[in-house]
Scaffold this motif. Structure first.
Motif, PDB file in Angstrom:
ATOM      1  N   LEU A 216       0.973  -1.187   0.001  1.00 17.18           N
ATOM      2  CA  LEU A 216       0.081   0.063   0.202  1.00 17.18           C
ATOM      3  C   LEU A 216       0.890   1.140  -0.051  1.00 17.18           C
ATOM      4  O   LEU A 216       1.376   1.674   1.116  1.00 17.18           O
ATOM      5  CB  LEU A 216      -0.796   0.128   1.141  1.00 17.18           C
ATOM      6  N   VAL A 217       1.077   1.894  -1.167  1.00 16.44           N
ATOM      7  CA  VAL A 217       2.082   3.126  -1.511  1.00 16.44           C
ATOM      8  C   VAL A 217       1.263   4.274  -1.146  1.00 16.44           C
ATOM      9  O   VAL A 217       0.271   4.634  -1.888  1.00 16.44           O
ATOM     10  CB  VAL A 217       2.469   3.073  -2.950  1.00 16.44           C
ATOM     11  N   THR A 218       1.688   5.152  -0.206  1.00 16.08           N
ATOM     12  CA  THR A 218       1.053   6.542   0.043  1.00 16.08           C
ATOM     13  C   THR A 218       1.546   7.356  -1.121  1.00 16.08           C
ATOM     14  O   THR A 218       2.642   7.304  -1.787  1.00 16.08           O
ATOM     15  CB  THR A 218       1.798   7.049   1.420  1.00 16.08           C
ATOM     16  N   ALA A 219       0.745   8.377  -1.366  1.00 12.78           N
ATOM     17  CA  ALA A 219       0.879   9.455  -2.101  1.00 12.78           C
ATOM     18  C   ALA A 219       1.854  10.337  -2.045  1.00 12.78           C
ATOM     19  O   ALA A 219       2.340  10.402  -0.925  1.00 12.78           O
ATOM     20  CB  ALA A 219      -0.392  10.281  -2.346  1.00 12.78           C
ATOM     21  N   GLY A 220       2.637  10.875  -3.120  1.00 13.55           N
ATOM     22  CA  GLY A 220       3.831  11.865  -3.164  1.00 13.55           C
ATOM     23  C   GLY A 220       4.917  10.897  -3.403  1.00 13.55           C
ATOM     24  O   GLY A 220       4.781  10.249  -4.462  1.00 13.55           O
ATOM     25  N   ARG A 221       5.957  11.411  -2.508  1.00 16.32           N
ATOM     26  CA  ARG A 221       7.635  10.834  -3.084  1.00 16.32           C
ATOM     27  C   ARG A 221       7.612   9.108  -2.889  1.00 16.32           C
ATOM     28  O   ARG A 221       8.040   8.486  -4.072  1.00 16.32           O
ATOM     29  CB  ARG A 221       8.330  11.325  -1.962  1.00 16.32           C
ATOM     30  N   ALA A 222       6.725   8.777  -2.118  1.00 13.03           N
ATOM     31  CA  ALA A 222       6.844   7.074  -2.279  1.00 13.03           C
ATOM     32  C   ALA A 222       5.982   6.672  -3.388  1.00 13.03           C
ATOM     33  O   ALA A 222       6.647   5.630  -4.011  1.00 13.03           O
ATOM     34  CB  ALA A 222       5.859   6.541  -0.974  1.00 13.03           C
ATOM     35  N   ALA A 223       4.885   7.137  -3.841  1.00 10.86           N
ATOM     36  CA  ALA A 223       4.515   6.600  -5.009  1.00 10.86           C
ATOM     37  C   ALA A 223       5.307   7.173  -6.338  1.00 10.86           C
ATOM     38  O   ALA A 223       5.449   5.932  -7.221  1.00 10.86           O
ATOM     39  CB  ALA A 223       2.975   7.242  -5.460  1.00 10.86           C
ATOM     40  N   GLN A 224       5.671   7.945  -6.067  1.00  6.49           N
ATOM     41  CA  GLN A 224       6.856   8.587  -7.558  1.00  6.49           C
ATOM     42  C   GLN A 224       7.813   7.684  -7.522  1.00  6.49           C
ATOM     43  O   GLN A 224       8.396   7.024  -8.655  1.00  6.49           O
ATOM     44  CB  GLN A 224       7.198   9.651  -7.387  1.00  6.49           C
ATOM     45  N   ALA A 225       8.390   7.224  -6.283  1.00  5.15           N
ATOM     46  CA  ALA A 225       9.634   6.268  -6.370  1.00  5.15           C
ATOM     47  C   ALA A 225       9.305   4.908  -6.754  1.00  5.15           C
ATOM     48  O   ALA A 225      10.159   4.346  -7.477  1.00  5.15           O
ATOM     49  CB  ALA A 225      10.123   6.291  -4.906  1.00  5.15           C
ATOM     50  N   VAL A 226       8.040   4.513  -6.385  1.00  4.26           N
ATOM     51  CA  VAL A 226       7.810   3.031  -6.733  1.00  4.26           C
ATOM     52  C   VAL A 226       7.535   2.968  -8.334  1.00  4.26           C
ATOM     53  O   VAL A 226       7.737   1.988  -8.969  1.00  4.26           O
ATOM     54  CB  VAL A 226       6.616   2.743  -6.140  1.00  4.26           C
ATOM     55  N   ARG A 227       6.699   4.032  -8.805  1.00  6.85           N
ATOM     56  CA  ARG A 227       6.318   4.198 -10.396  1.00  6.85           C
ATOM     57  C   ARG A 227       7.753   4.218 -11.125  1.00  6.85           C
ATOM     58  O   ARG A 227       7.682   3.738 -12.185  1.00  6.85           O
ATOM     59  CB  ARG A 227       5.648   5.210 -10.408  1.00  6.85           C
TER      60      ARG A 227
END
Length: 365
Positions: A216-227
């Motif tokens: 479960l990936v939080t919005a913002g920098r975490a989501a950008q890093a995973v994508r």
């Protein structure tokens, strides 16, 4: 309801990281207001409150949010009653006009609320005075107030009913309400991080695991890093035993619910670390990196305090970029879980930050 003994608290916050400093100050302000104190929260950028705490717009929570950069608000505050307590979050230097107004009033306490650390200096410096020799506050005394993990510090933010709410929480119900496609037997892992170099290694390990895992990936920098690791994959993404769900920005209560739902929580900074400790699940902390590598010592002090078993310590070092060792296998039961539960039990035996802060102010009055 405000009592006749309630005090006017002015809390000052300069936003550097929307999720961290503002998150801490909003929790502090709300908890004080819930206890009957009168609270004004001065912020130079309140944009993140729009998703973090949408109730801030209404004022029904008892907190008055003021734009620090608004000249009219500044003039009105200077013309009005002086605050009893001035809280300067993380050394943010309130406007000179407001310090001067504070000096003209009761001036019960001027608190410098410091950053969180488990290092030994925190116990030595907590509560110490710092006389002010120049500018509008000349002749006054600030006091350092250090959050911390031991009884010799200022403690951690914790609402009085937090553990009752944690116990009553229904994971399946919350996941269904958030439309998160969780299946029985699927491990849940939350990810709130910066851009750790070991992220690709983590995704590979979870994907190759013999047990299904939903990240479960939080919005913002975490989501950008995973994508960035996954490419332009649709949402949610599936990769071997790993399924990925990208979350919207969450309110503070829903961020707690996320942590309560998961079998392992990856957190960053300070506010989310504290909330993960209260969740009582295994956690991995990504500390904010510093150019001089001072964060290495800070992280190791916390690992010492928590009593991290070797595998958890090695994982933290790899996740935070200490050396070139690959990530060990993440654990969601066993020693990692026991470590989290024991740490929470020790913290629950101590007074929370707001209780200690109010007592400190009373002693200085």
């Amino acid at each position: 309801m405000q009592s006749s003994q309630s005090k006017q608290w002015d809390i000052f916050c300069k936003v550097i990281d929307n999720h961290g400093d503002l998150g801490v100050c909003w929790r502090l302000a709300r908890q004080l207001a819930a206890l009957g104190e009168r609270v004004r929260l001065w912020i130079d950028d309140a944009a993140a409150l729009g998703w973090m705490a949408p109730e801030a717009r209404t004022g029904r929570d008892g907190v008055e949010v003021i734009d620090w950069l608004d000249a009219a608000s500044l003039r009105a505050a200077v013309a009005g009653p002086a605050p009893d307590v001035l809280v300067e979050a993380f050394g943010c230097d309130p406007a000179p006009e407001l310090i001067a107004r504070f000096a003209e009033g009761p001036g019960l306490a001027w608190i410098n609320l410091e950053y969180l650390s488990a290092e030994p200096y925190v116990e030595r410096l907590h509560g110490l005075p710092s006389p002010v020799f120049k500018w509008p506050g000349s002749g006054l005394t600030k006091h350092f107030f250090y959050p911390g993990f031991t009884p010799a510090t200022g403690g951690l933010l914790r609402e009085p009913d937090l553990m009752e709410r944690r116990t009553a929480f229904d994971r399946a119900q919350w996941l269904a309400a958030r439309q998160i496609p969780w299946r029985e037997g699927e491990r849940l892992v939350s990810l709130f991080c910066y851009e750790p170099a070991a992220l690709a290694n983590l995704l590979e390990r979870l994907a190759a695991s013999g047990q299904p895992t939903r990240l479960l990936v939080t919005a913002g920098r975490a989501a950008q890093a995973v994508r960035a690791q996954q490419g332009s994959a649709p949402v949610p993404d599936d990769r071997g035993a790993l399924s990925i769900s990208y979350l919207p920005y969450l309110t503070q209560p829903d961020f707690d619910h996320l942590l309560w739902s998961c079998d392992l929580n990856f957190v960053r900074g300070e506010d989310s670390l504290v909330r993960a400790l209260w969740a009582g699940a295994p956690l991995v902390w990504q500390i904010y990196p510093q150019d001089d590598d001072a964060h290495h010592e800070k992280l190791n002090a916390w690992l010492d305090w928590i009593g991290a078993p070797p595998s958890l310590r090695l994982f933290h070092h790899a996740w935070n970029g200490f050396g070139n060792a690959p990530l060990p296998e993440p654990e969601m039961q066993g020693p990692w879980l026991q470590t989290a539960l024991q740490a929470r039990a020790r913290l629950l035996a101590q007074d929370d930050l707001v209780t200690q802060l109010r007592e400190f102010v009373t002693q200085k009055s």
